[in-house]
Enzyme design. Structure first.
Site, PDB file in Angstrom:
ATOM      1  N   ASN A 193       3.063  -3.817   5.782  1.00 28.00           N
ATOM      2  CA  ASN A 193       3.790  -4.717   4.880  1.00 28.00           C
ATOM      3  C   ASN A 193       4.920  -5.314   5.712  1.00 28.00           C
ATOM      4  O   ASN A 193       5.917  -4.645   5.973  1.00 28.00           O
ATOM      5  CB  ASN A 193       4.342  -3.937   3.680  1.00 28.00           C
ATOM      6  CG  ASN A 193       5.267  -4.792   2.825  1.00 28.00           C
ATOM      7  OD1 ASN A 193       5.280  -6.020   2.953  1.00 28.00           O
ATOM      8  ND2 ASN A 193       6.033  -4.149   1.957  1.00 28.00           N
ATOM      9  N   LYS A 218       6.939  -7.561   4.923  1.00 24.21           N
ATOM     10  CA  LYS A 218       8.076  -8.023   4.105  1.00 24.21           C
ATOM     11  C   LYS A 218       8.471  -9.428   4.572  1.00 24.21           C
ATOM     12  O   LYS A 218       7.607 -10.208   4.972  1.00 24.21           O
ATOM     13  CB  LYS A 218       9.246  -7.044   4.184  1.00 24.21           C
ATOM     14  CG  LYS A 218       8.816  -5.594   3.963  1.00 24.21           C
ATOM     15  CD  LYS A 218       9.975  -4.699   3.712  1.00 24.21           C
ATOM     16  CE  LYS A 218       9.500  -3.263   3.680  1.00 24.21           C
ATOM     17  NZ  LYS A 218      10.420  -2.384   3.003  1.00 24.21           N
ATOM     18  N   HIS A 265       5.537  -3.816  -5.674  1.00 26.92           N
ATOM     19  CA  HIS A 265       6.377  -3.173  -4.648  1.00 26.92           C
ATOM     20  C   HIS A 265       7.772  -2.951  -5.235  1.00 26.92           C
ATOM     21  O   HIS A 265       8.265  -3.768  -6.017  1.00 26.92           O
ATOM     22  CB  HIS A 265       6.451  -4.057  -3.400  1.00 26.92           C
ATOM     23  CG  HIS A 265       7.071  -3.341  -2.233  1.00 26.92           C
ATOM     24  ND1 HIS A 265       8.438  -3.189  -2.113  1.00 26.92           N
ATOM     25  CD2 HIS A 265       6.518  -2.708  -1.176  1.00 26.92           C
ATOM     26  CE1 HIS A 265       8.691  -2.490  -1.016  1.00 26.92           C
ATOM     27  NE2 HIS A 265       7.542  -2.183  -0.426  1.00 26.92           N
ATOM     28  N   GLU A 289      10.592  -3.398  -4.117  1.00 24.15           N
ATOM     29  CA  GLU A 289      11.550  -4.495  -3.880  1.00 24.15           C
ATOM     30  C   GLU A 289      11.333  -5.626  -4.886  1.00 24.15           C
ATOM     31  O   GLU A 289      12.286  -6.296  -5.283  1.00 24.15           O
ATOM     32  CB  GLU A 289      11.438  -4.973  -2.418  1.00 24.15           C
ATOM     33  CG  GLU A 289      12.045  -3.927  -1.477  1.00 24.15           C
ATOM     34  CD  GLU A 289      11.469  -3.883  -0.078  1.00 24.15           C
ATOM     35  OE1 GLU A 289      10.769  -4.837   0.325  1.00 24.15           O
ATOM     36  OE2 GLU A 289      11.711  -2.883   0.624  1.00 24.15           O
ATOM     37  N   GLU A 313       5.013   5.145  -3.250  1.00 26.13           N
ATOM     38  CA  GLU A 313       6.139   4.851  -2.366  1.00 26.13           C
ATOM     39  C   GLU A 313       7.439   5.301  -3.031  1.00 26.13           C
ATOM     40  O   GLU A 313       8.020   4.555  -3.833  1.00 26.13           O
ATOM     41  CB  GLU A 313       6.230   3.347  -2.098  1.00 26.13           C
ATOM     42  CG  GLU A 313       5.017   2.769  -1.393  1.00 26.13           C
ATOM     43  CD  GLU A 313       5.386   1.544  -0.563  1.00 26.13           C
ATOM     44  OE1 GLU A 313       5.088   1.546   0.634  1.00 26.13           O
ATOM     45  OE2 GLU A 313       5.994   0.610  -1.112  1.00 26.13           O
ATOM     46  N   GLY A 315      12.303   2.338   3.978  1.00 22.37           N
ATOM     47  CA  GLY A 315      13.254   1.720   4.901  1.00 22.37           C
ATOM     48  C   GLY A 315      14.486   2.559   5.174  1.00 22.37           C
ATOM     49  O   GLY A 315      15.445   2.083   5.766  1.00 22.37           O
ATOM     50  N   SER A 368       8.855   5.095   5.120  1.00 23.92           N
ATOM     51  CA  SER A 368       9.242   5.565   6.456  1.00 23.92           C
ATOM     52  C   SER A 368       8.126   6.341   7.162  1.00 23.92           C
ATOM     53  O   SER A 368       8.395   7.313   7.871  1.00 23.92           O
ATOM     54  CB  SER A 368      10.531   6.397   6.395  1.00 23.92           C
ATOM     55  OG  SER A 368      11.587   5.605   5.881  1.00 23.92           O
TER      56      SER A 368
HETATM   57  C1  PEP Z   1       7.250  -0.549   2.415  1.00 23.29           C
HETATM   58  O1  PEP Z   1       8.051  -1.461   2.337  1.00 23.29           O
HETATM   59  O2  PEP Z   1       6.214  -0.616   1.752  1.00 23.29           O
HETATM   60  C2  PEP Z   1       7.562   0.584   3.292  1.00 23.29           C
HETATM   61  C3  PEP Z   1       6.868   1.667   3.166  1.00 23.29           C
HETATM   62  O3  PEP Z   1       8.592   0.403   4.202  1.00 23.29           O
HETATM   63  P1  PEP Z   1       9.024   1.428   5.367  1.00 23.29           P
HETATM   64  O4  PEP Z   1       7.775   1.926   6.044  1.00 23.29           O
HETATM   65  O5  PEP Z   1       9.886   0.610   6.276  1.00 23.29           O
HETATM   66  O6  PEP Z   1       9.774   2.546   4.713  1.00 23.29           O
END
Ligand code: PEP
Length: 249
Positions: A9, A11, A95, A97, A167, A173, A212
């Site tokens: 992803n 972003k 997601h 976000e 998630e 992040g 992460s």
């Molecule tokens: C994501 O945005 O879906 C995500 C898992 O980000 P990160 O791996 O940076 O935590």
């Protein structure tokens, strides 16, 4: 045995030049027949670039969001048909976000998932709890509600065509990762919910972990019984890291 999926992803991180370098770096090392499915979910302006640069490769591509509507007066929105025009296979819906910054609720996420399915896209349906919700002991309740709303909207026969991504919001992040057992517990709860909708299809649905995931924790997470891949943010922007996670799958 479910085939794993590693999906990046990006972003809102991309440019024509950076994408070309990143995709070339991944393609150079990715075998034509990787042991898992691989995809990148990119900002809509770069669908055409992915179509040109990834055609014939082992990598699929997709969007990070789409409209719940088919077409019409929805300024700024991107439809499922538009994603399909550029060869997208996947689309992320719900997601955290989008839920946080665009006030997307469970019902809207469910409508987007349904629209994606009816259009022939594979929705990657994201669910996850905040830190407050986890600390209050509400993880199963919140994540359960999120998936139940999607399951109520789709036909049992369509279950085989969705991907779920757990998630935990507090892990996205932040560098904090759920322990493999914490993630597995939620994945197992999600699988039980899917089973109630369609037991045969549920055993094939991929449930990804995201938050992460990095080369140094991927193997342990991906070895858990119900973790069928990863949705990768930060580590998907570096070819060596993304490739290391693909190799771990
Ligand atoms: C994501 O945005 O879906 C995500 C898992 O980000 P990160 O791996 O940076 O935590």
């Amino acid at each position: 045995m479910r085939r794993k999926l590693i999906a990046g992803n990006w972003k809102m991180n991309a440019s024509l030049a950076a994408n070309t370098a990143l995709l070339a770096g991944i393609k150079a090392e990715l075998s034509q027949q990787p042991a898992c499915d691989v995809a990148v979910c990119v900002p809509a302006p770069y669908f055409a670039q992915c179509q040109t640069e990834l055609a014939g490769s082992a990598m699929a591509w997709g969007g990070q969001d789409m409209s719940e509507h088919e077409s019409g007066a929805y300024t700024g929105e991107v439809s499922a048909a538009m994603l399909l025009d550029f060869g997208c296979r996947y689309v992320i819906v719900g997601h955290s976000e989008r839920r946080t910054y665009h006030a997307e609720n469970d019902q809207l996420v469910a409508r987007k998932a349904l629209r994606a399915l009816r259009s022939g896209l594979i929705p990657i349906v994201c669910v996850g709890e905040t830190l407050n919700e986890r600390e209050a002991g509400d993880t199963d309740k919140i994540v359960g509600q999120q998936i139940d709303t999607v399951l109520a909207a789709i036909d049992a026969a369509d279950l085989a065509d969705i991907v779920v991504a757990y998630e935990p919001v507090w892990a996205i992040g932040t560098g904090k990762t759920a322990t493999p057992q914490m993630a597995q517990d939620v994945h197992a709860m999600l699988r039980r919910k899917l089973m109630k909708k369609n037991a045969v299809a549920a055993s094939q649905v991929k449930i990804l972990y995201g938050g992460s995931m990095k080369p140094d924790n991927a193997k342990e997470l991906l070895s858990m019984a119900d973790i069928d891949g990863g949705l990768i943010g930060g580590a998907a922007l570096k070819a060596p890291d993304f490739l290391a996670i693909i190799r771990a799958a």
